[in-house]
Scaffold this active site. Structure first.
Site, PDB file in Angstrom:
ATOM      1  N   SER A   1      -5.736   4.954  -7.396  1.00  0.00           N
ATOM      2  CA  SER A   1      -4.512   4.842  -8.183  1.00  0.00           C
ATOM      3  C   SER A   1      -4.739   5.310  -9.613  1.00  0.00           C
ATOM      4  CB  SER A   1      -4.068   3.380  -8.190  1.00  0.00           C
ATOM      5  OG  SER A   1      -3.096   3.146  -9.164  1.00  0.00           O
TER       6      SER A   1
ATOM      7  N   LYS B   1      -9.400  -1.270  -7.383  1.00  0.00           N
ATOM      8  CA  LYS B   1      -9.440   0.188  -7.216  1.00  0.00           C
ATOM      9  C   LYS B   1     -10.654   0.764  -7.965  1.00  0.00           C
ATOM     10  CE  LYS B   1      -5.817   0.793  -4.635  1.00  0.00           C
ATOM     11  NZ  LYS B   1      -5.987   1.132  -3.211  1.00  0.00           N
TER      12      LYS B   1
ATOM     13  N   TYR C   1      -5.659  -6.244  -9.041  1.00  0.00           N
ATOM     14  CA  TYR C   1      -5.395  -5.105  -8.149  1.00  0.00           C
ATOM     15  C   TYR C   1      -6.021  -3.834  -8.703  1.00  0.00           C
ATOM     16  CZ  TYR C   1      -2.979  -0.939  -6.563  1.00  0.00           C
ATOM     17  OH  TYR C   1      -2.721   0.332  -6.118  1.00  0.00           O
TER      18      TYR C   1
END
Length: 341
Positions: A127, A158, A154
């Site tokens: 991302s 990543k 979150y």
């Protein structure tokens, strides 16, 4: 002979569209998904579009033994595209351990099994959150921009997963990986047979726009109108999910052909930014439907503006996202109309 690709999270929003594009490019696809954020009838939609029903296993990627069974039963898996992850920023702040356990363990299990079963390539779903808020001189953001401290668990998963892959390859693991850093996927398949199906209140802009237009939500809130942008609202790089899916097919071909370095990073976006207000205006123009919206205070953790430099993907993957925004928004609306009771 057809090559077989394992797609984890393959009944999800991006995974289902990528499965369609892989099948239409001549690959066999095996889907693994625990259905925590999707439904099994997505497989029916994929079959209606392509005429081919992908093999489907309802298992959790945290269950290494179940994954191992899948790979034992399908010894010809040439590559993996890994989508299976928890992905809601707000929820990750509330439930950080759930995110760390699911998002890290799933990848570790796959990497270990790849080596055991001789699977050579993995495409990792990353991302643009890894860039945080780029400085003005780093916009549009390139793959060489500094990785900044994540604003949520979150986003941190990543970053950590990117490091896990790099460290594993550096250790001598006989695999190749392409890390795709997405910007903001939107839209639905032009058939309206698959699309984005959030559970509960949508976390992303477009489903909230379409649900408000359909009368499911009373009002769309645009968070903040005093940002340092032309109209005061946040700017993002919105990419059509079908264009994004095609980037995975191009990346998988590059991995399986043995081109490039053992690990490579690509931004996947359109290369230009669009504000939240511009998206709502474009939706109304594309569909002829008015959206009831109002400004609301800024939301914690929101990045002011980010869009990608995608020259590297355009050149090395031979890929480009060029579907017009209004066309993309019409696909989202056709999907919403199909699924609205």
């Amino acid at each position: 002979m057809k090559k077989t690709i394992l797609v984890t999270g393959g009944t999800g929003f991006i995974g289902s569209h990528t499965t369609v594009e892989l099948q239409e490019a001549g690959y066999d696809v095996i889907i693994v998904d625990n259905l925590s954020n999707s439904t099994a009838d997505v497989v029916d939609g994929i079959e209606k579009i392509t005429g081919i029903r992908p093999k489907f296993y309802q298992i959790d990627c945290q269950d290494k033994e179940a994954l191992n069974t899948v790979m034992k039963e399908n010894k010809d898996i040439a590559g993996i595209i890994h989508f299976a992850a928890s992905k809601a920023v707000g929820e990750s702040v509330e439930k950080p351990l759930l995110y760390y356990r699911n998002n890290l363990l799933s990848l570790i299990n796959l990497l270990e099994l790849m080596t055991e079963h001789g699977t050579k390539g993995i495409i990792f779903s990353s991302s643009c959150t890894v860039y945080g808020q780029p400085t003005a001189d780093n916009l549009p953001v390139t793959e060489n921009a500094p990785i900044q401290k994540a604003l949520s668990p979150y986003g941190n998963t990543k970053q950590i997963n990117e490091e896990i892959i790099a460290d594993y390859i550096h250790s001598g693991a006989p695999i190749k990986s392409i890390v795709l850093r997405y910007f903001n996927p939107i839209g639905a398949h032009p058939s309206a047979l698959i699309g984005e199906l959030p559970r509960g209140v949508p976390m992303n802009l477009i489903p909230f726009v379409t649900q408000t237009a359909a009368g499911i939500r009373e009002q769309l809130k645009i968070f903040g109108n005093d940002y340092d942008t032309p109209d005061g609202t946040c700017i993002r790089d919105y990419i059509y999910v079908v264009d994004l899916a095609k980037a995975h097919v191009a990346a998988m071909k590059r991995v399986l052909d043995g081109e490039g370095d053992q690990i490579e990073y690509f931004n996947v976006g359109t290369g230009h930014g669009v504000s939240t207000l511009e998206v709502v205006t474009a939706f109304e123009k594309a569909t002829g439907v008015k959206v009831n919206w109002a400004y609301a205070p800024r939301r914690e953790g929101d990045i002011e503006k980010v869009w990608g430099n995608v020259d590297k993907a355009n050149k090395l993957l031979g890929w480009k996202a060029d579907t017009p925004l209004e066309t993309v928004l019409r696909t989202a609306w056709e999907w919403q109309k199909r699924i609205t009771p």
